[in-house]
Design a protein around this motif. Structure first.
Motif, PDB file in Angstrom:
ATOM      1  N   TYR A 159     -18.526 -10.915 -27.808  1.00 56.78           N
ATOM      2  CA  TYR A 159     -18.794  -9.821 -26.870  1.00 56.78           C
ATOM      3  C   TYR A 159     -17.845  -8.687 -27.244  1.00 56.78           C
ATOM      4  O   TYR A 159     -16.673  -8.958 -27.507  1.00 56.78           O
ATOM      5  N   PRO A 160     -18.256  -7.428 -27.247  1.00 56.43           N
ATOM      6  CA  PRO A 160     -19.636  -6.964 -27.144  1.00 56.43           C
ATOM      7  C   PRO A 160     -20.333  -7.089 -28.495  1.00 56.43           C
ATOM      8  O   PRO A 160     -19.675  -7.387 -29.498  1.00 56.43           O
ATOM      9  N   PRO A 161     -21.654  -6.859 -28.573  1.00 56.37           N
ATOM     10  CA  PRO A 161     -22.350  -6.901 -29.857  1.00 56.37           C
ATOM     11  C   PRO A 161     -21.811  -5.826 -30.779  1.00 56.37           C
ATOM     12  O   PRO A 161     -21.490  -4.724 -30.332  1.00 56.37           O
ATOM     13  N   TYR A 162     -21.698  -6.139 -32.058  1.00 56.28           N
ATOM     14  CA  TYR A 162     -20.993  -5.234 -32.974  1.00 56.28           C
ATOM     15  C   TYR A 162     -21.898  -4.337 -33.815  1.00 56.28           C
ATOM     16  O   TYR A 162     -21.404  -3.420 -34.474  1.00 56.28           O
ATOM     17  N   ASN A 163     -23.216  -4.570 -33.814  1.00 62.13           N
ATOM     18  CA  ASN A 163     -24.075  -3.652 -34.578  1.00 62.13           C
ATOM     19  C   ASN A 163     -25.397  -3.415 -33.873  1.00 62.13           C
ATOM     20  O   ASN A 163     -26.465  -3.486 -34.463  1.00 62.13           O
ATOM     21  N   LEU A 164     -25.325  -3.116 -32.603  1.00 58.79           N
ATOM     22  CA  LEU A 164     -26.498  -2.874 -31.785  1.00 58.79           C
ATOM     23  C   LEU A 164     -26.543  -1.400 -31.407  1.00 58.79           C
ATOM     24  O   LEU A 164     -25.658  -0.899 -30.713  1.00 58.79           O
ATOM     25  N   SER A 165     -27.569  -0.690 -31.886  1.00 60.04           N
ATOM     26  CA  SER A 165     -27.704   0.732 -31.561  1.00 60.04           C
ATOM     27  C   SER A 165     -28.035   0.892 -30.084  1.00 60.04           C
ATOM     28  O   SER A 165     -28.472  -0.051 -29.413  1.00 60.04           O
ATOM     29  N   LYS A 166     -27.848   2.097 -29.566  1.00 61.05           N
ATOM     30  CA  LYS A 166     -28.154   2.343 -28.148  1.00 61.05           C
ATOM     31  C   LYS A 166     -29.633   2.074 -27.864  1.00 61.05           C
ATOM     32  O   LYS A 166     -29.978   1.498 -26.828  1.00 61.05           O
ATOM     33  N   LYS A 167     -30.501   2.450 -28.801  1.00 59.85           N
ATOM     34  CA  LYS A 167     -31.926   2.235 -28.605  1.00 59.85           C
ATOM     35  C   LYS A 167     -32.246   0.745 -28.505  1.00 59.85           C
ATOM     36  O   LYS A 167     -32.985   0.316 -27.613  1.00 59.85           O
ATOM     37  N   MET A 168     -31.667  -0.067 -29.407  1.00 59.68           N
ATOM     38  CA  MET A 168     -31.906  -1.508 -29.382  1.00 59.68           C
ATOM     39  C   MET A 168     -31.264  -2.146 -28.155  1.00 59.68           C
ATOM     40  O   MET A 168     -31.821  -3.066 -27.539  1.00 59.68           O
ATOM     41  N   HIS A 169     -30.081  -1.658 -27.777  1.00 63.85           N
ATOM     42  CA  HIS A 169     -29.387  -2.123 -26.571  1.00 63.85           C
ATOM     43  C   HIS A 169     -30.266  -1.887 -25.341  1.00 63.85           C
ATOM     44  O   HIS A 169     -30.473  -2.788 -24.516  1.00 63.85           O
ATOM     45  N   ASP A 170     -30.809  -0.689 -25.231  1.00 63.89           N
ATOM     46  CA  ASP A 170     -31.645  -0.347 -24.076  1.00 63.89           C
ATOM     47  C   ASP A 170     -32.937  -1.169 -24.064  1.00 63.89           C
ATOM     48  O   ASP A 170     -33.440  -1.537 -22.996  1.00 63.89           O
ATOM     49  N   THR A 171     -33.466  -1.471 -25.239  1.00 62.15           N
ATOM     50  CA  THR A 171     -34.674  -2.297 -25.324  1.00 62.15           C
ATOM     51  C   THR A 171     -34.411  -3.707 -24.820  1.00 62.15           C
ATOM     52  O   THR A 171     -35.214  -4.285 -24.076  1.00 62.15           O
ATOM     53  N   ILE A 172     -33.275  -4.277 -25.209  1.00 62.89           N
ATOM     54  CA  ILE A 172     -32.899  -5.611 -24.735  1.00 62.89           C
ATOM     55  C   ILE A 172     -32.742  -5.617 -23.217  1.00 62.89           C
ATOM     56  O   ILE A 172     -33.207  -6.544 -22.532  1.00 62.89           O
ATOM     57  N   ILE A 173     -32.096  -4.602 -22.675  1.00 62.86           N
ATOM     58  CA  ILE A 173     -31.924  -4.501 -21.223  1.00 62.86           C
ATOM     59  C   ILE A 173     -33.288  -4.439 -20.532  1.00 62.86           C
ATOM     60  O   ILE A 173     -33.542  -5.143 -19.545  1.00 62.86           O
ATOM     61  N   MET A 174     -34.175  -3.608 -21.064  1.00 68.35           N
ATOM     62  CA  MET A 174     -35.503  -3.437 -20.466  1.00 68.35           C
ATOM     63  C   MET A 174     -36.286  -4.754 -20.492  1.00 68.35           C
ATOM     64  O   MET A 174     -36.891  -5.148 -19.486  1.00 68.35           O
ATOM     65  N   HIS A 175     -36.278  -5.446 -21.638  1.00 65.43           N
ATOM     66  CA  HIS A 175     -36.997  -6.716 -21.741  1.00 65.43           C
ATOM     67  C   HIS A 175     -36.408  -7.758 -20.796  1.00 65.43           C
ATOM     68  O   HIS A 175     -37.152  -8.541 -20.178  1.00 65.43           O
ATOM     69  N   THR A 176     -35.087  -7.786 -20.681  1.00 62.24           N
ATOM     70  CA  THR A 176     -34.428  -8.742 -19.788  1.00 62.24           C
ATOM     71  C   THR A 176     -34.854  -8.527 -18.348  1.00 62.24           C
ATOM     72  O   THR A 176     -35.193  -9.482 -17.627  1.00 62.24           O
ATOM     73  N   GLU A 177     -34.864  -7.286 -17.918  1.00 60.31           N
ATOM     74  CA  GLU A 177     -35.244  -6.974 -16.538  1.00 60.31           C
ATOM     75  C   GLU A 177     -36.705  -7.343 -16.270  1.00 60.31           C
ATOM     76  O   GLU A 177     -37.032  -7.935 -15.236  1.00 60.31           O
TER      77      GLU A 177
END
Length: 207
Positions: A159-177
């Motif tokens: 933690y935290p992820p070391y090579n996750l772009s903001k776009k990919m980060h936001d996509t993961i958050i959206m899918h999780t929700e």
């Protein structure tokens, strides 16, 4: 009874407890089964428009061969409803598939063998979240040091992820929700994602 601790074990006993009249606190066992059953879960992913590696389920070596040929090698072969990634292997040809499906069948028993397209050179992420049925709190996104394909319990993670772009980060958050709400999660939920070529895939969900 709270069945949200203990990895795969509570997922396995949830429906048995329910059938025996035990009151389950938290996520309904039907939602657990929805996430564990690959065909049902595939329907959920299609509804939510969330990508996942191509997959299939098999009850025999012949079925496994047909599915793997359709998906294309390499494939990740694993039993369903087992603890700690037991029987999970990456196979690159039909001979390897025959060997490993034989092993997986011994572990899996009456449950099907899961066969997924293996995403080579992909990065894997685990998301821990908690939901009350309406609100989701994401505790964090953890990145595996190894490439995708190492069982979460055996990998080195940070933690935290070391090579996750903001776009990919936001996509993961959206899918999780989306997944937490669709599965009517009450309590904990863990989701494994993979990222390849700037695209996020869902590997597995455990409510």
């Amino acid at each position: 009874v709270i069945i949200q601790f203990g990895g795969q074990t509570p997922l396995n006993i949830a429906n048995k407890l329910l059938k025996n009249g035990v009151a389950i606190l938290g996520t309904d066992p039907k939602s657990i089964d929805l996430a564990e059953n690959r065909k049902k879960f595939g329907t959920v992913l299609n509804k939510l428009n969330i990508p996942a590696p191509k997959f299939g389920t098999a009850f025999s070596i012949q079925e496994a061969i047909e599915i793997a040929n359709k998906i294309k090698y390499p494939v990740l072969v694993r039993p369903s409803y087992v603890l700690g990634g037991r029987g999970m292997e990456i196979v690159y040809d039909e001979n390897g598939l025959k060997d490993f499906v034989g092993k997986a069948a011994l572990v899996s028993g009456k449950h099907p063998i899961l066969i997924d397209a293996f995403l080579e050179n992909a990065y894997e992420f685990d998301v821990d979240a908690i939901c009350d049925g309406r609100n989701i709190h994401i505790a964090g996104i953890m990145q595996h040091i190894e490439e995708a394909g190492i069982h979460s319990g055996d990998s080195s993670c940070v933690y935290p992820p070391y090579n996750l772009s903001k776009k990919m980060h936001d996509t993961i958050i959206m899918h999780t929700e989306k997944l937490a709400l669709e599965l009517k999660t009450i309590g904990l939920i863990i989701i494994q994602f993979a990222m390849k070529n700037e695209k996020i895939y869902v590997i597995e969900v455990n409510p």
